[in-house]
Design an enzyme around this catalytic site. Structure first.
Site, short mmCIF file in Angstrom:
data_model
loop_
_atom_site.label_atom_id
_atom_site.label_comp_id
_atom_site.label_asym_id
_atom_site.label_seq_id
_atom_site.Cartn_x
_atom_site.Cartn_y
_atom_site.Cartn_z
N LYS A 43 0.85 -1.20 0.00
CA LYS A 43 0.00 0.00 0.00
C LYS A 43 0.88 1.24 0.00
CE LYS A 43 -0.25 -0.22 5.05
NZ LYS A 43 -0.99 -0.78 6.19
N TYR A 281 13.74 31.93 1.66
CA TYR A 281 12.51 32.59 2.11
C TYR A 281 12.55 32.83 3.62
CZ TYR A 281 10.10 31.27 -2.26
OH TYR A 281 9.71 31.12 -3.55
C1 LIG Z 1 -0.16 -1.60 6.98
C2 LIG Z 1 -0.64 -2.85 7.57
C3 LIG Z 1 0.25 -3.91 7.84
C4 LIG Z 1 1.75 -3.79 7.68
O1 LIG Z 1 2.30 -3.19 8.83
P1 LIG Z 1 3.88 -3.02 9.00
O2 LIG Z 1 4.04 -2.49 10.36
O3 LIG Z 1 4.30 -2.03 7.96
O4 LIG Z 1 4.48 -4.34 8.76
C5 LIG Z 1 -0.28 -5.10 8.28
N1 LIG Z 1 -1.62 -5.23 8.50
C6 LIG Z 1 -2.49 -4.23 8.28
C7 LIG Z 1 -3.93 -4.44 8.54
C8 LIG Z 1 -2.03 -3.00 7.83
O5 LIG Z 1 -2.90 -2.01 7.62
#
Ligand SMILES: *Cc1c(COP(=O)(O)O)cnc(C)c1O
Length: 389
Positions: A43, A281
């Site tokens: 993601k 700036y």
């Molecule tokens: C983002 C997410 C993960 C991964 O978490 P990490 O700490 O990056 O390994 C696992 N499970 C769910 C439901 C998530 O939203």
């Protein structure tokens, strides 16, 4: 996908080290074994690393499946030809469920409205709807309460085409502490739910709970599948996770994970600024001596946080060049007075290693009061990601 040969034509780019990524995946495969499904969480543009590039490396180095947040992320993977299982962990709008099912995606389930909508869809379709029922065991975010379990199980039992493909939960407090009592309570609660599902006679859905920190610290959280996010990229979920891991494995100081991302740019101008002049700036930085200032083609719109103004440094010729003045939208200024012979279009490293020096996501995060996750996920997706050996 941008090619390595084109690096010389770029102002700013992100390099992804295939060997470091492969090292991390091999480490996690050894840890979880071959019977557990290793799902890469890609993601948020693969945590800023580039979803296309990471999906390709993940498939090549033995990851079994993917997890994403949105339907759009999943459809992009399908369009690129990835046929692996993909779990969509975020909400799919009710009017998009049909297309999600047609693409044979695994969908999270946590509400009755989705179930009602899908019951209509599967009546008219040959393609089964694959659901992973999300149980809230104490995070009080997304999920159903254990008390609603029977309602959902009953609907699965009654509707052909509705498949209980998995059951999962997510930990609330595994990264932020070295005290894991709450995580243990969540596991306990979750196991009770699983026992109920088994007793109700459902044919072995995939059971999963583990994010990176859980994978690193608790083998009892693996069940049938793990959801590996940040640590596939070589980053620790937190300092507490690292400390806990080292305490258990007596491996203090040993580099277990290898960061895969290096963010680079080319110096776009060099100028000499006299003493007692201000830079940028708001005139927030004043030179104390005649200074050699390098202008870099990166700013906050690229994901280099504006709060790093006058705080951070970049690496030039393997040495630290401090940021001077405010980070602009597309530009920033660094001081290279003490680094001899710096040239136009020479490489500067914004994040990662150069020579013996390193500026890590954790260091940048600490400077602005956030976590490494936010530092990498906010690197603008438009910046090319390039796989290097
Ligand atoms: C983002 C997410 C993960 C991964 O978490 P990490 O700490 O990056 O390994 C696992 N499970 C769910 C439901 C998530 O939203």
């Amino acid at each position: 996908m941008p090619k390595r040969e084109n690096i010389s034509q770029l102002n700013s780019w992100v390099e992804i080290s295939e060997s470091n990524y492969a090292h991390n995946i091999n480490f996690f495969r050894k840890l979880v074994g071959t019977k557990v499904e290793l799902a890469a969480v890609v993601k948020a543009n693969a945590y800023g690393h580039g979803w296309r590039e990471i999906a390709k490396l993940a498939a090549r180095h033995g990851v079994d499946s993917f997890c994403v947040h949105s339907l759009e992320e999943a459809l992009r993977l399908r369009e690129q030809g990835f046929t692996q299982d993909i779990l969509v962990m975020g909400h799919v709008p009710l009017n998009r469920l049909k297309i999600a099912i047609a693409n044979r995606l695994r969908l999270v389930l946590y509400n009755r409205e989705t179930l009602a909508e899908v019951e209509n869809i599967v009546k008219e379709s040959e393609i089964p709807a694959l659901f992973h029922l999300k149980i809230d065991t104490g995070t009080n975010r997304q999920g159903i309460d254990a008390g609603d379990l029977y309602y959902f199980l009953e609907r699965f039992r009654q509707t052909t085409g509705l498949v209980l493909d998995g059951i999962y939960t997510h930990f609330a407090n595994i990264e932020d502490t070295t005290n894991h009592d709450f995580a243990r309570q969540q596991i306990q609660k979750f196991k009770e739910v699983i026992a109920q599902v088994n007793a109700a006679g459902f044919p072995a859905p995939k059971i999963h709970t583990a994010c990176s920190a859980a994978i690193l610290l608790f083998p009892e959280t693996y069940f049938d599948m793990v959801r590996l996010g940040i640590s596939q990229y070589g980053l620790w979920p937190s300092r507490e996770t690292l400390v806990s891991y080292q305490a258990r494995h007596s491996v203090a100081g040993k580099a277990i994970l290898r960061p895969t991302l290096t963010w680079k740019c080319r110096i776009s101008q060099l100028r000499t600024v006299p003493a007692h002049q201000t830079v940028g700036y708001g005139r927030t930085y004043q030179t104390t001596r005649e200074s050699r200032i390098a202008i870099l083609p990166v700013g906050y719109s690229d994901g280099y946080d504006r709060r790093l103004s006058n705080q951070s440094y970049v690496l030039v010729r393997g040495r630290r060049a401090p940021v001077r003045g405010r980070i602009c939208m597309n530009l920033m200024m660094v001081d290279v007075t003490d680094i001899p012979d710096v040239r136009l279009e020479e490489e500067a490293v914004l994040l990662g290693k150069q020579g013996a020096e390193e500026i890590s996501a954790e260091q940048l995060a600490a400077m602005i009061g956030t976590i490494n996750y936010e530092i990498v996920t906010r690197i603008n997706p438009e910046i090319p990601r390039i796989i290097v050996p």
